[in-house]
Design a protein around this motif. Structure first.
Motif, PDB file in Angstrom:
ATOM      1  N   MET A   1      26.304 -42.835   5.883  1.00  0.00           N
ATOM      2  CA  MET A   1      27.245 -42.087   6.694  1.00  0.00           C
ATOM      3  C   MET A   1      27.766 -40.898   5.894  1.00  0.00           C
ATOM      4  O   MET A   1      27.900 -40.971   4.686  1.00  0.00           O
ATOM      5  CB  MET A   1      28.454 -42.960   7.049  1.00  0.00           C
ATOM      6  CG  MET A   1      28.292 -43.843   8.214  1.00  0.00           C
ATOM      7  SD  MET A   1      29.911 -44.533   8.646  1.00  0.00           S
ATOM      8  CE  MET A   1      29.361 -45.864   9.634  1.00  0.00           C
ATOM      9  N   SER A   2      28.116 -39.848   6.593  1.00  0.00           N
ATOM     10  CA  SER A   2      28.700 -38.687   5.942  1.00  0.00           C
ATOM     11  C   SER A   2      30.192 -38.953   5.726  1.00  0.00           C
ATOM     12  O   SER A   2      30.765 -39.904   6.282  1.00  0.00           O
ATOM     13  CB  SER A   2      28.518 -37.448   6.812  1.00  0.00           C
ATOM     14  OG  SER A   2      29.382 -37.518   7.937  1.00  0.00           O
ATOM     15  N   MET A   3      30.804 -38.097   4.925  1.00  0.00           N
ATOM     16  CA  MET A   3      32.235 -38.261   4.653  1.00  0.00           C
ATOM     17  C   MET A   3      33.032 -38.141   5.955  1.00  0.00           C
ATOM     18  O   MET A   3      33.969 -38.913   6.183  1.00  0.00           O
ATOM     19  CB  MET A   3      32.715 -37.227   3.637  1.00  0.00           C
ATOM     20  CG  MET A   3      32.231 -37.533   2.232  1.00  0.00           C
ATOM     21  SD  MET A   3      32.957 -36.454   1.014  1.00  0.00           S
ATOM     22  CE  MET A   3      34.601 -37.120   0.935  1.00  0.00           C
ATOM     23  N   ILE A   4      32.662 -37.190   6.797  1.00  0.00           N
ATOM     24  CA  ILE A   4      33.380 -36.996   8.058  1.00  0.00           C
ATOM     25  C   ILE A   4      33.266 -38.255   8.912  1.00  0.00           C
ATOM     26  O   ILE A   4      34.255 -38.718   9.476  1.00  0.00           O
ATOM     27  CB  ILE A   4      32.808 -35.772   8.818  1.00  0.00           C
ATOM     28  CG1 ILE A   4      32.948 -34.489   7.985  1.00  0.00           C
ATOM     29  CG2 ILE A   4      33.454 -35.616  10.172  1.00  0.00           C
ATOM     30  CD1 ILE A   4      34.366 -34.105   7.650  1.00  0.00           C
TER      31      ILE A   4
ATOM     32  N   ALA B   1      35.856 -46.924  -0.657  1.00  0.00           N
ATOM     33  CA  ALA B   1      34.834 -46.999  -1.714  1.00  0.00           C
ATOM     34  C   ALA B   1      33.604 -46.188  -1.310  1.00  0.00           C
ATOM     35  O   ALA B   1      33.022 -45.476  -2.137  1.00  0.00           O
ATOM     36  CB  ALA B   1      34.464 -48.452  -1.986  1.00  0.00           C
ATOM     37  N   ASP B   2      33.218 -46.280  -0.041  1.00  0.00           N
ATOM     38  CA  ASP B   2      32.081 -45.488   0.447  1.00  0.00           C
ATOM     39  C   ASP B   2      32.390 -43.996   0.341  1.00  0.00           C
ATOM     40  O   ASP B   2      31.530 -43.199  -0.041  1.00  0.00           O
ATOM     41  CB  ASP B   2      31.744 -45.846   1.896  1.00  0.00           C
ATOM     42  CG  ASP B   2      31.120 -47.230   2.036  1.00  0.00           C
ATOM     43  OD1 ASP B   2      30.671 -47.787   1.004  1.00  0.00           O
ATOM     44  OD2 ASP B   2      31.096 -47.748   3.167  1.00  0.00           O
ATOM     45  N   LEU B   3      33.622 -43.626   0.686  1.00  0.00           N
ATOM     46  CA  LEU B   3      34.017 -42.217   0.574  1.00  0.00           C
ATOM     47  C   LEU B   3      33.935 -41.753  -0.881  1.00  0.00           C
ATOM     48  O   LEU B   3      33.450 -40.656  -1.169  1.00  0.00           O
ATOM     49  CB  LEU B   3      35.446 -42.020   1.104  1.00  0.00           C
ATOM     50  CG  LEU B   3      35.584 -41.997   2.615  1.00  0.00           C
ATOM     51  CD1 LEU B   3      37.046 -42.144   3.015  1.00  0.00           C
ATOM     52  CD2 LEU B   3      34.989 -40.735   3.191  1.00  0.00           C
ATOM     53  N   GLN B   4      34.406 -42.596  -1.786  1.00  0.00           N
ATOM     54  CA  GLN B   4      34.365 -42.233  -3.201  1.00  0.00           C
ATOM     55  C   GLN B   4      32.929 -42.090  -3.688  1.00  0.00           C
ATOM     56  O   GLN B   4      32.632 -41.227  -4.497  1.00  0.00           O
ATOM     57  CB  GLN B   4      35.111 -43.267  -4.044  1.00  0.00           C
ATOM     58  CG  GLN B   4      36.614 -43.204  -3.843  1.00  0.00           C
ATOM     59  CD  GLN B   4      37.343 -44.355  -4.507  1.00  0.00           C
ATOM     60  OE1 GLN B   4      36.792 -45.430  -4.708  1.00  0.00           O
ATOM     61  NE2 GLN B   4      38.595 -44.123  -4.846  1.00  0.00           N
TER      62      GLN B   4
END
Length: 169
Positions: free
Chosen positions: A1-4, A38-41
């Motif tokens: 997934m993208s950050m957005i 965590a995924d965003l990081q």
């Protein structure tokens, strides 16, 4: 997934969380929110890499602009040598060469500034989203801790036991 998409997913989790009556607060799945963070990081280095690619692209564009400016300058010098006996034409060629160099430099500068502004905008948006997310998490944790205090605590070491499984027939 993208950050957005991850930010949208986290927002959806927060909006769809069960609400506490009369408080305007919500109960969130902290583990799920922490996983999303965590995924965003983990994606942050990808976004930084994209920004670095933009800066590298800027360098290529600047190199191409410098090469074009050099070509234009060489062409102007050649025209100058061919018309050296004609003073008016010589003066005009010099002016034109200077104008072309100035325009190429202006264009290269604008491209560089646009790339830097894009990178700054991207980083500012990521910073804003991260700060908002962190604030919402803090609020939800505080709400959860307040509710825990209001409802009291169990004696030390005592935990809720799960219901017994249904008896087999």
């Amino acid at each position: 997934m993208s950050m957005i998409e991850l930010f949208q997913y986290l927002e959806e989790e927060l909006r769809n969380a069960s609400s506490l009556p009369l408080t305007g607060k919500r109960l969130v799945d902290a583990d799920k929110c922490v996983d999303i963070i965590a995924d965003l990081q983990s994606l942050l280095p990808e976004e930084v890499k994209k920004a670095e690619e933009i800066v590298a692209s800027e360098a290529r564009i600047l190199d191409a602009a410098h090469q074009r400016a050099d070509q234009m300058h060489e062409q102007a010098e050649q025209a100058f040598r061919e018309r050296v006996n004609d003073h008016d034409v010589t003066r005009q060629a010099r002016q034109e060469a200077q104008y072309i160099l100035q325009e190429a430099r202006k264009e290269a500068r604008e491209i560089r500034l646009d790339a830097m502004q894009y990178c700054d905008d991207l980083l500012a948006e990521m910073e804003k989203n991260a700060a908002q997310l962190q604030s919402e998490i803090r609020q939800n944790r505080a709400s959860l801790q307040n509710r825990t205090r209001q409802e009291g605590t169990r004696p030390t070491g005592e935990r809720r036991r799960p219901p017994a499984p249904p008896a087999e027939r």
